[in-house]
Design a protein around this motif. Structure first.
Motif, PDB file in Angstrom:
ATOM      1  N   THR A 113       0.760  -1.116  -0.120  1.00 48.24           N
ATOM      2  CA  THR A 113      -0.051   0.065   0.125  1.00 48.24           C
ATOM      3  C   THR A 113       0.918   1.192   0.029  1.00 48.24           C
ATOM      4  OG1 THR A 113      -1.845  -1.094   1.150  1.00 48.24           O
ATOM      5  CG2 THR A 113      -1.854   1.342   1.071  1.00 48.24           C
ATOM      6  N   LEU A 114       1.852   1.344   0.922  1.00 43.57           N
ATOM      7  CA  LEU A 114       2.872   2.370   1.085  1.00 43.57           C
ATOM      8  C   LEU A 114       3.445   2.727  -0.391  1.00 43.57           C
ATOM      9  CD1 LEU A 114       4.182   4.635   2.632  1.00 43.57           C
ATOM     10  CD2 LEU A 114       5.599   3.208   3.474  1.00 43.57           C
ATOM     11  N   LEU A 115       4.024   1.627  -0.754  1.00 43.38           N
ATOM     12  CA  LEU A 115       5.034   1.733  -2.111  1.00 43.38           C
ATOM     13  C   LEU A 115       3.769   2.087  -3.205  1.00 43.38           C
ATOM     14  CD1 LEU A 115       7.767  -1.030  -1.591  1.00 43.38           C
ATOM     15  CD2 LEU A 115       7.874   1.544  -1.163  1.00 43.38           C
ATOM     16  N   GLY A 116       2.678   1.297  -3.477  1.00 43.96           N
ATOM     17  CA  GLY A 116       1.960   1.480  -4.660  1.00 43.96           C
ATOM     18  C   GLY A 116       1.510   2.712  -4.451  1.00 43.96           C
ATOM     19  N   PHE A 117       0.812   3.245  -3.622  1.00 44.59           N
ATOM     20  CA  PHE A 117       0.415   4.638  -3.422  1.00 44.59           C
ATOM     21  C   PHE A 117       1.559   5.579  -3.759  1.00 44.59           C
ATOM     22  CE2 PHE A 117      -0.829   8.874  -1.605  1.00 44.59           C
ATOM     23  CZ  PHE A 117      -2.028   8.825  -2.115  1.00 44.59           C
ATOM     24  N   SER A 118       2.605   5.519  -3.198  1.00 44.23           N
ATOM     25  CA  SER A 118       3.710   6.376  -3.568  1.00 44.23           C
ATOM     26  C   SER A 118       4.192   6.564  -5.139  1.00 44.23           C
ATOM     27  CB  SER A 118       4.989   6.056  -2.910  1.00 44.23           C
ATOM     28  OG  SER A 118       4.736   6.241  -1.319  1.00 44.23           O
ATOM     29  N   LEU A 119       4.204   5.267  -5.592  1.00 44.52           N
ATOM     30  CA  LEU A 119       4.533   4.897  -7.192  1.00 44.52           C
ATOM     31  C   LEU A 119       3.429   5.643  -7.943  1.00 44.52           C
ATOM     32  CD1 LEU A 119       5.868   1.610  -7.391  1.00 44.52           C
ATOM     33  CD2 LEU A 119       7.091   3.580  -7.716  1.00 44.52           C
ATOM     34  N   TRP A 197       7.216  -7.342  -4.277  1.00 44.70           N
ATOM     35  CA  TRP A 197       8.033  -6.855  -5.379  1.00 44.70           C
ATOM     36  C   TRP A 197       7.060  -7.171  -6.732  1.00 44.70           C
ATOM     37  CZ3 TRP A 197       9.306 -10.242  -9.673  1.00 44.70           C
ATOM     38  CH2 TRP A 197       9.799  -9.743 -10.553  1.00 44.70           C
ATOM     39  N   MET A 198       6.245  -8.266  -6.370  1.00 44.01           N
ATOM     40  CA  MET A 198       5.524  -8.672  -7.448  1.00 44.01           C
ATOM     41  C   MET A 198       4.192  -7.894  -7.550  1.00 44.01           C
ATOM     42  SD  MET A 198       4.075 -12.427  -8.271  1.00 44.01           S
ATOM     43  CE  MET A 198       2.997 -12.807  -9.779  1.00 44.01           C
ATOM     44  N   TRP A 199       3.527  -7.756  -6.483  1.00 40.22           N
ATOM     45  CA  TRP A 199       2.249  -7.103  -6.570  1.00 40.22           C
ATOM     46  C   TRP A 199       2.074  -5.541  -6.294  1.00 40.22           C
ATOM     47  CZ3 TRP A 199      -1.043  -9.745  -9.488  1.00 40.22           C
ATOM     48  CH2 TRP A 199      -0.970 -10.894  -9.288  1.00 40.22           C
ATOM     49  N   THR A 200       3.279  -4.925  -5.702  1.00 33.89           N
ATOM     50  CA  THR A 200       3.032  -3.509  -5.608  1.00 33.89           C
ATOM     51  C   THR A 200       2.531  -2.744  -6.950  1.00 33.89           C
ATOM     52  OG1 THR A 200       4.636  -3.209  -3.927  1.00 33.89           O
ATOM     53  CG2 THR A 200       4.525  -1.309  -5.270  1.00 33.89           C
ATOM     54  N   PRO A 201       2.824  -3.211  -8.034  1.00 33.77           N
ATOM     55  CA  PRO A 201       2.274  -2.591  -9.407  1.00 33.77           C
ATOM     56  C   PRO A 201       0.939  -2.727  -9.433  1.00 33.77           C
ATOM     57  CG  PRO A 201       4.374  -3.814  -9.907  1.00 33.77           C
ATOM     58  CD  PRO A 201       4.028  -4.279  -8.413  1.00 33.77           C
ATOM     59  N   TYR A 202       0.211  -3.812  -8.895  1.00 32.51           N
ATOM     60  CA  TYR A 202      -1.225  -4.050  -8.882  1.00 32.51           C
ATOM     61  C   TYR A 202      -1.599  -2.694  -7.981  1.00 32.51           C
ATOM     62  CZ  TYR A 202      -5.691  -5.958  -8.082  1.00 32.51           C
ATOM     63  OH  TYR A 202      -7.233  -6.391  -8.040  1.00 32.51           O
ATOM     64  N   MET A 204      -0.455  -0.055  -7.218  1.00 31.97           N
ATOM     65  CA  MET A 204      -0.222   0.990  -7.907  1.00 31.97           C
ATOM     66  C   MET A 204      -1.318   1.599  -8.843  1.00 31.97           C
ATOM     67  SD  MET A 204       2.901   2.359 -10.295  1.00 31.97           S
ATOM     68  CE  MET A 204       1.954   1.478 -11.802  1.00 31.97           C
ATOM     69  N   LEU A 205      -1.897   0.494  -9.739  1.00 33.83           N
ATOM     70  CA  LEU A 205      -2.700   0.954 -10.891  1.00 33.83           C
ATOM     71  C   LEU A 205      -3.853   1.120 -10.133  1.00 33.83           C
ATOM     72  CD1 LEU A 205      -2.235  -2.137 -13.450  1.00 33.83           C
ATOM     73  CD2 LEU A 205      -1.705   0.292 -13.700  1.00 33.83           C
ATOM     74  N   LEU A 247      -9.899  -0.320  -1.436  1.00 35.38           N
ATOM     75  CA  LEU A 247     -10.203  -1.373  -2.347  1.00 35.38           C
ATOM     76  C   LEU A 247      -8.972  -2.264  -2.651  1.00 35.38           C
ATOM     77  CD1 LEU A 247     -12.372  -2.480  -3.879  1.00 35.38           C
ATOM     78  CD2 LEU A 247     -11.881  -0.985  -5.912  1.00 35.38           C
ATOM     79  N   ALA A 248      -7.875  -1.726  -2.775  1.00 30.95           N
ATOM     80  CA  ALA A 248      -6.446  -2.236  -3.250  1.00 30.95           C
ATOM     81  C   ALA A 248      -6.127  -3.229  -1.786  1.00 30.95           C
ATOM     82  CB  ALA A 248      -5.491  -1.410  -3.302  1.00 30.95           C
TER      83      ALA A 248
END
Length: 323
Positions: A113-119, A197-202, A204-205, A247-248
């Motif tokens: 959540t932290l990395l995905g939102f930051s990206l 590593w695998m699911w942070t992009p998800y 992020m989207l 939701l993520a």
């Protein structure tokens, strides 16, 4: 001829279906309403979905009250009542697996959540080359968990893997002095790193969709009021993107609760039972010890737990959306 076509009633779905139906069935089809025609087409798919989803669940519930073993299909089947459920809830190995699952869930969701939102926040700035970097970031999500598990199992090798050498380069620790997969303390973090590593992009989207849904005029009004960038972030960006963030978290929480393939390939629940999450324990009970009734009860308990927590979480999500 033209006046007759203008006064004739519009053709219904039943009329269209009747024209493509043999004469013996055409009269019956013409008498059906549009709703009945729609149900006629949807019903086979619904029945198939029910057969695929409901029947296995009902069969699992039935087996959970028996002493059935899949490796002894011809053995006498006896009802044991709720004994399997009591055994599951009082089994220390099950609670150890649930503790490992909770540790895995908490840290993966927090980091993703932290990395995905930051990206997502950085990509939303639309800097030069953001399209290329967005594609690069999404690559891990496109890979199969089996490929990712084998790939990272190689990277974690202390002698030939690159992970230890990268850590050694930044920390000065000798590469052969630690082993991610074989260490009791480091093994749980090894699967957390890979899943992040695998699911942070998800994540992020989903967060990026939330950021892109915020109208520009809201930021323009805030700039007119001379709100700082920090104030705009806390008062506009974060509150309006919060439903998408939640939701993520919901999606990743459900998926990680039943995580199996990647953990099985990386550590197989080891060393010992350090990384034995609930799905690994369920697999061992069902396909190694062949305690089918016991494992069925365990599966139902997991299902009820996930369904109940997800239901409570969705209610909280709806409150945030409607505030």
């Amino acid at each position: 001829m033209a006046s007759r076509s203008m006064t004739s009633p519009p053709e219904t779905y039943a009329d269209r279906a009747a024209r493509a139906t043999p004469a013996l069935l055409a009269r019956r089809v013409r008498g059906l309403s549009d709703r009945a025609i729609a149900w006629l087409f949807v019903a086979p798919t619904m029945l198939l979905l029910l057969a695929i989803n409901i029947f296995p669940l009902a069969w699992t519930i039935r087996l959970s009250f028996t002493n059935y073993r899949a490796n002894r299909p011809n053995a006498p089947l006896a009802s044991v009542g709720i004994q399997n459920y009591v055994s599951v809830l009082t089994d220390p190995d099950v609670w150890a697996a649930m503790q490992a699952t909770a540790h895995f869930l908490f840290w993966t969701i927090a980091l993703q959540t932290l990395l995905g939102f930051s990206l997502a926040y950085l990509v939303d700035r639309r800097f030069r080359g953001h399209g290329f970097w967005t594609t690069v970031i999404l690559i891990p999500m496109m890979l199969s968990p089996a490929v990712v598990g084998n790939f990272w199992a190689f990277l974690y090798q202390p002698q030939i893997g690159l992970f230890n050498y990268v850590v050694s380069f930044f920390s000065g620790i000798p590469p052969s002095s630690f082993e991610m997969i074989g260490s009791v303390k480091l093994a749980p973090w090894s699967i957390i790193i890979v899943d992040t590593w695998m699911w942070t992009p998800y994540v992020m989207l989903i967060c990026l969709a939330g950021l892109r849904s915020i109208p520009d005029y809201i930021y323009e009004a805030a700039e007119v009021d001379r709100a700082s960038a920090w104030r705009q972030f806390w008062s506009i960006t974060l509150p309006m993107a919060l439903p998408f963030i939640m939701l993520a978290v919901l999606f990743r929480g459900i998926e990680n609760f039943k995580m199996f393939d990647m953990v099985n390939l990386l550590t197989s629940g080891g060393p010992g039972s350090t990384t034995e999450v609930a799905s690994i324990t369920l697999k061992r009970e069902a396909f190694e010890k062949w305690r089918t009734g016991y494992s069925s009860a365990f599966a139902i308990i997991l299902f009820v737990a996930v369904f109940g927590m997800a239901n409570i979480y969705v209610k909280a999500l709806n409150r945030v959306k409607n505030r």
